[in-house]
Design an enzyme around this catalytic site. Structure first.
Site, PDB file in Angstrom:
ATOM      1  N   LYS A 182      31.487  -7.890  72.872  1.00  0.00           N
ATOM      2  CA  LYS A 182      31.310  -8.788  71.753  1.00  0.00           C
ATOM      3  C   LYS A 182      30.612 -10.084  72.184  1.00  0.00           C
ATOM      4  CE  LYS A 182      35.804  -7.300  69.989  1.00  0.00           C
ATOM      5  NZ  LYS A 182      37.185  -7.775  69.709  1.00  0.00           N
ATOM      6  N   GLY A 183      30.711 -10.414  73.465  1.00  0.00           N
ATOM      7  CA  GLY A 183      30.372 -11.749  73.963  1.00  0.00           C
ATOM      8  C   GLY A 183      28.990 -12.270  73.617  1.00  0.00           C
TER       9      GLY A 183
ATOM     10  N   GLU B  71      22.900 -10.292  77.557  1.00  0.00           N
ATOM     11  CA  GLU B  71      24.280 -10.501  78.009  1.00  0.00           C
ATOM     12  C   GLU B  71      24.615 -11.972  77.906  1.00  0.00           C
ATOM     13  OE1 GLU B  71      27.017  -9.233  78.857  1.00  0.00           O
ATOM     14  OE2 GLU B  71      26.848  -7.430  80.076  1.00  0.00           O
TER      15      GLU B  71
ATOM     16  N   ASP C 228      28.934 -10.724  85.697  1.00  0.00           N
ATOM     17  CA  ASP C 228      29.926 -10.999  86.730  1.00  0.00           C
ATOM     18  C   ASP C 228      29.734  -9.964  87.842  1.00  0.00           C
ATOM     19  OD1 ASP C 228      32.238 -11.933  87.936  1.00  0.00           O
ATOM     20  OD2 ASP C 228      33.601 -11.084  86.481  1.00  0.00           O
TER      21      ASP C 228
ATOM     22  N   LYS D  54      26.998 -15.228  87.155  1.00  0.00           N
ATOM     23  CA  LYS D  54      27.883 -15.498  88.315  1.00  0.00           C
ATOM     24  C   LYS D  54      27.368 -14.648  89.466  1.00  0.00           C
ATOM     25  CE  LYS D  54      32.158 -16.359  85.788  1.00  0.00           C
ATOM     26  NZ  LYS D  54      33.513 -15.870  85.499  1.00  0.00           N
TER      27      LYS D  54
ATOM     28  N   PHE E 172      36.283 -19.667  85.133  1.00  0.00           N
ATOM     29  CA  PHE E 172      36.492 -18.980  83.860  1.00  0.00           C
ATOM     30  C   PHE E 172      35.948 -19.823  82.717  1.00  0.00           C
ATOM     31  CE2 PHE E 172      38.832 -17.236  80.240  1.00  0.00           C
ATOM     32  CZ  PHE E 172      38.476 -15.906  80.390  1.00  0.00           C
TER      33      PHE E 172
ATOM     34  N   ASP F  11      35.408 -15.209  75.363  1.00  0.00           N
ATOM     35  CA  ASP F  11      36.758 -15.290  74.804  1.00  0.00           C
ATOM     36  C   ASP F  11      37.838 -15.697  75.791  1.00  0.00           C
ATOM     37  OD1 ASP F  11      36.654 -12.684  76.150  1.00  0.00           O
ATOM     38  OD2 ASP F  11      38.594 -12.340  75.188  1.00  0.00           O
TER      39      ASP F  11
ATOM     40  N   ARG G 104      35.876 -17.498  70.847  1.00  0.00           N
ATOM     41  CA  ARG G 104      34.485 -17.016  70.798  1.00  0.00           C
ATOM     42  C   ARG G 104      33.652 -17.841  69.832  1.00  0.00           C
ATOM     43  NH1 ARG G 104      34.177 -11.973  73.443  1.00  0.00           N
ATOM     44  NH2 ARG G 104      35.921 -10.574  73.133  1.00  0.00           N
TER      45      ARG G 104
END
Ligand code: 5GP
Ligand code: MG
Length: 177
Positions: free
Chosen positions: A43-44, A99, A103, A131, A152, A159, A165
């Protein structure tokens, strides 16, 4: 309820607008005269996708996928599967994966291979955040908004257990020691 006391600003609206504008300028130049299908990873990526696609002047189309890691534990990364696979015919088309953050790169590699196997003419990757120190699986990432260390981040699609979000800016979480 979300506790905002430990949210610290990482990217402001102005920072995000600049990053999106700079990425869009490069993408518009590289895909001039071509059709590109942006493949957003749910979903990001939904907000970044919405901002990026509106900054494009080339012929751009959109597609979305959703991936899950099955059987993920501390010891094992599990297996990536599609919860929603592609539904576009990619033969002869240019695919650009969108994206929010990369990560380990495992899900990205899985999607990259899927698009190649689907016959895409080219497959490239655009991410707002990278990252890159945490990468376990390498896939070339052509368009990076900003490299970030291992912290983070939440907001603007990212989220905190499904909340946050919808925040318009990106924050890092820091709890007092
Ligand atoms: P990977 O690259 O390890 O396959 O997975 C990246 C995914 O992990 C991202 O799409 C995102 O869902 C999640 N993720 C990685 N870093 C962060 C972070 O800092 N904040 C949040 N909210 N999600 C993250
Ligand atoms: Mg998450």
């Amino acid at each position: 309820m979300l506790d905002h006391r430990h949210f610290h600003k990482y990217l402001s609206r102005a920072d995000i607008e600049t990053l999106v504008h700079d990425l869009a300028t490069r993408i518009n130049r590289d895909y001039e005269g071509k059709t590109v299908v942006l493949v957003g990873v749910l979903k990001g990526s939904f907000l970044f996708m919405a901002d990026l696609v509106r900054a494009l002047t080339v012929d751009a189309r959109v597609e979305f996928v959703r991936m899950n890691s099955l059987g993920k534990t501390k010891e094992s990364p599990g297996t990536v599967v599609f919860a929603k696979d592609i539904s576009t015919d990619f033969r002869g088309k240019h695919a650009l994966i969108v994206e929010q953050i990369i990560d380990s790169g495992r899900a990205l590699k899985f999607l990259y291979d899927r698009l190649k196997a689907a016959g895409a003419e080219s497959v490239e990757v655009a991410t707002l955040l990278d990252k890159n120190d945490k990468r376990l699986v390498e896939t070339p990432v052509k368009y990076v908004g900003r490299k970030t260390k291992d912290q983070f981040l939440v907001g603007y699609g990212l989220d905190l257990e499904e909340s946050a979000r919808n925040l318009a800016e990106v924050y890092f979480l820091k709890y007092p020691n």
